[in-house]
Design a protein around this motif. Structure first.
Motif, PDB file in Angstrom:
ATOM      1  N   GLY A 218     -11.513   9.959   0.188  1.00  0.00           N
ATOM      2  CA  GLY A 218     -11.786  10.645  -1.121  1.00  0.00           C
ATOM      3  C   GLY A 218     -12.292  12.006  -1.205  1.00  0.00           C
ATOM      4  O   GLY A 218     -12.926  12.202  -2.397  1.00  0.00           O
ATOM      5  N   TRP A 221     -11.026  14.089  -3.880  1.00  0.00           N
ATOM      6  CA  TRP A 221     -10.770  13.509  -5.215  1.00  0.00           C
ATOM      7  C   TRP A 221     -11.728  14.188  -6.113  1.00  0.00           C
ATOM      8  O   TRP A 221     -12.917  14.629  -5.676  1.00  0.00           O
ATOM      9  CB  TRP A 221     -10.955  11.826  -5.093  1.00  0.00           C
ATOM     10  CG  TRP A 221     -10.165  11.325  -4.092  1.00  0.00           C
ATOM     11  CD1 TRP A 221      -8.961  11.702  -3.714  1.00  0.00           C
ATOM     12  CD2 TRP A 221     -10.098   9.806  -4.072  1.00  0.00           C
ATOM     13  NE1 TRP A 221      -8.210  10.819  -3.071  1.00  0.00           N
ATOM     14  CE2 TRP A 221      -9.001   9.459  -3.343  1.00  0.00           C
ATOM     15  CE3 TRP A 221     -11.129   8.790  -4.390  1.00  0.00           C
ATOM     16  CZ2 TRP A 221      -8.869   8.203  -2.965  1.00  0.00           C
ATOM     17  CZ3 TRP A 221     -10.711   7.483  -4.017  1.00  0.00           C
ATOM     18  CH2 TRP A 221      -9.718   7.141  -3.126  1.00  0.00           C
ATOM     19  N   THR A 222     -11.391  14.147  -7.532  1.00  0.00           N
ATOM     20  CA  THR A 222     -12.152  14.768  -8.364  1.00  0.00           C
ATOM     21  C   THR A 222     -13.139  13.579  -9.022  1.00  0.00           C
ATOM     22  O   THR A 222     -12.345  12.528  -9.038  1.00  0.00           O
ATOM     23  CB  THR A 222     -11.283  15.526  -9.614  1.00  0.00           C
ATOM     24  OG1 THR A 222     -10.279  14.447 -10.043  1.00  0.00           O
ATOM     25  CG2 THR A 222     -10.801  16.705  -9.005  1.00  0.00           C
ATOM     26  N   PHE A 236     -12.672   8.038 -10.025  1.00  0.00           N
ATOM     27  CA  PHE A 236     -11.995   9.005  -8.898  1.00  0.00           C
ATOM     28  C   PHE A 236     -10.928   9.225  -8.843  1.00  0.00           C
ATOM     29  O   PHE A 236     -10.095   8.206  -8.927  1.00  0.00           O
ATOM     30  CB  PHE A 236     -12.810   8.381  -7.567  1.00  0.00           C
ATOM     31  CG  PHE A 236     -14.164   8.255  -7.136  1.00  0.00           C
ATOM     32  CD1 PHE A 236     -14.846   9.276  -6.308  1.00  0.00           C
ATOM     33  CD2 PHE A 236     -14.823   7.297  -7.817  1.00  0.00           C
ATOM     34  CE1 PHE A 236     -16.121   9.300  -6.099  1.00  0.00           C
ATOM     35  CE2 PHE A 236     -16.438   7.103  -7.440  1.00  0.00           C
ATOM     36  CZ  PHE A 236     -16.916   8.157  -6.509  1.00  0.00           C
ATOM     37  N   TYR A 237     -10.578  10.305  -9.170  1.00  0.00           N
ATOM     38  CA  TYR A 237      -9.156  10.764  -9.297  1.00  0.00           C
ATOM     39  C   TYR A 237      -8.607  11.550  -7.999  1.00  0.00           C
ATOM     40  O   TYR A 237      -8.993  12.424  -7.530  1.00  0.00           O
ATOM     41  CB  TYR A 237      -8.796  11.651 -10.558  1.00  0.00           C
ATOM     42  CG  TYR A 237      -9.091  10.974 -11.781  1.00  0.00           C
ATOM     43  CD1 TYR A 237      -7.899  10.230 -12.568  1.00  0.00           C
ATOM     44  CD2 TYR A 237     -10.307  10.618 -12.286  1.00  0.00           C
ATOM     45  CE1 TYR A 237      -8.124   9.544 -13.639  1.00  0.00           C
ATOM     46  CE2 TYR A 237     -10.599  10.092 -13.687  1.00  0.00           C
ATOM     47  CZ  TYR A 237      -9.406   9.519 -14.279  1.00  0.00           C
ATOM     48  OH  TYR A 237      -9.693   8.738 -15.549  1.00  0.00           O
ATOM     49  N   GLN A 238      -7.007  11.091  -7.711  1.00  0.00           N
ATOM     50  CA  GLN A 238      -6.584  12.101  -6.755  1.00  0.00           C
ATOM     51  C   GLN A 238      -5.368  12.557  -7.675  1.00  0.00           C
ATOM     52  O   GLN A 238      -4.244  11.950  -8.140  1.00  0.00           O
ATOM     53  CB  GLN A 238      -5.848  11.329  -5.664  1.00  0.00           C
ATOM     54  CG  GLN A 238      -5.076  11.737  -4.743  1.00  0.00           C
ATOM     55  CD  GLN A 238      -4.645  11.017  -3.463  1.00  0.00           C
ATOM     56  OE1 GLN A 238      -4.066  10.203  -3.756  1.00  0.00           O
ATOM     57  NE2 GLN A 238      -4.917  11.512  -2.275  1.00  0.00           N
ATOM     58  N   LYS A 243      -7.913   6.594  -8.749  1.00  0.00           N
ATOM     59  CA  LYS A 243      -7.658   5.622  -7.443  1.00  0.00           C
ATOM     60  C   LYS A 243      -8.985   4.745  -7.533  1.00  0.00           C
ATOM     61  O   LYS A 243      -8.916   3.638  -6.784  1.00  0.00           O
ATOM     62  CB  LYS A 243      -8.088   6.375  -6.176  1.00  0.00           C
ATOM     63  CG  LYS A 243      -6.903   7.768  -6.331  1.00  0.00           C
ATOM     64  CD  LYS A 243      -5.730   7.189  -6.210  1.00  0.00           C
ATOM     65  CE  LYS A 243      -5.094   6.742  -4.848  1.00  0.00           C
ATOM     66  NZ  LYS A 243      -3.657   6.282  -4.780  1.00  0.00           N
TER      67      LYS A 243
END
Length: 277
Positions: A218, A221-222, A236-238, A243
């Motif tokens: 990650g 990831w943002t 947590f974003y992809q 995600k």
């Protein structure tokens, strides 16, 4: 009104809605003249339906790999009585109880029912209600997990900023100092996502795991802050795909993290973030 009763027993919003829907269908078809107190009838019916569903679902859950579905208590539907939704840390511990023990504990601790009221709701004796509550308290450790926690007010605690800074810089020692010595980490990927470790305890082991997993999976990831079950969380974003949702238990006295619930199961993420697969 009914949602917190069902959700606190079941641990998932979808199952809670199913329990309520089943009860409402039967209520609408019932002879109302035989129901003296509709509100109590509905509450009692939802609680017992939730116990039945919990007993059925328990056979399908993955032991210590299963985590409750977090509920957004920052931007959630204002029609839901959020104050009666218990803390996420406690929900995890409640998985150690059977459905009836859990119902008694929730009614007594979250809704302030008397044992007399519980006995009528669950059709058990007052003495049996007392025994179930005693047994429930023996099974769970509430030292770190109050029934409710002070509202986070949408502000990410400074400890989580230090948490992410330590993870990004691979500073394991700094991360260990943010965690309690007996921290418990749980990860739930459901049947789709394979997690590196489902359960890990101790600040050294958890710190090593967090740093390894972040930089392996990650690092690009943002991250967004949130609040779930009255506790701070990181999403947590992809890209636009959510995600992972990490919910944190933080000791108010020491400002250290005592528990992390990491939800990666795609089945539990759609109702949480701004965008999922």
């Amino acid at each position: 009104m009914l949602f917190p009763y069902a959700y606190n027993i079941l641990g998932t919003a979808e199952d809670a809605k199913d329990a309520i829907q089943d009860v409402l269908y039967k209520f609408l078809a019932a002879d109302k003249e035989e129901i003296a107190d509709p509100k109590n009838y509905l509450i009692r019916s939802v609680i017992n339906q939730s116990i039945n569903i919990k007993n059925q679902r328990k056979k399908l859950q993955l032991g210590d790999a299963w985590l409750p579905e977090p509920v957004d208590t920052e931007g959630a539907d204002t029609n839901i009585n959020l104050n009666e939704i218990v803390s996420y840390s406690l929900l995890i511990l409640l998985e150690k109880l059977n459905a009836r023990e859990r119902a008694v504990f929730i009614l007594k601790e979250a809704f302030a029912y008397s044992h007399e009221e519980i006995s009528k709701t669950l059709s058990i004796s007052v003495e049996h209600s007392r025994k179930l509550l005693s047994r429930a308290k023996q099974k769970i450790d509430q030292v770190h997990a109050p029934v409710t926690v002070q509202k986070n007010e949408g502000v990410t605690p400074a400890v989580l900023e230090k948490y992410m800074q330590a993870i990004r810089s691979r500073d394991v020692k700094a991360l260990e100092n943010i965690l309690t010595e007996d921290i418990a980490y749980y990860a739930d990927g459901g049947t789709v996502v394979k997690v590196f470790a489902k359960h890990c305890t101790g600040n050294q082991e958890v710190a090593d795991l967090l740093v390894f997993v972040f930089h392996k999976y990650g690092a690009d990831w943002t991250i967004e802050a949130g609040e779930f079950n009255h506790q701070p969380a990181l999403l947590f974003y992809q890209g636009d795909v959510l995600k992972s949702c990490q919910v944190f238990g933080i000791e108010p006295e020491t400002n250290k993290i005592f528990q992390i619930g990491n939800v990666l199961d795609p089945a539990k993420l759609p109702a949480i973030g701004r965008g999922v697969e």
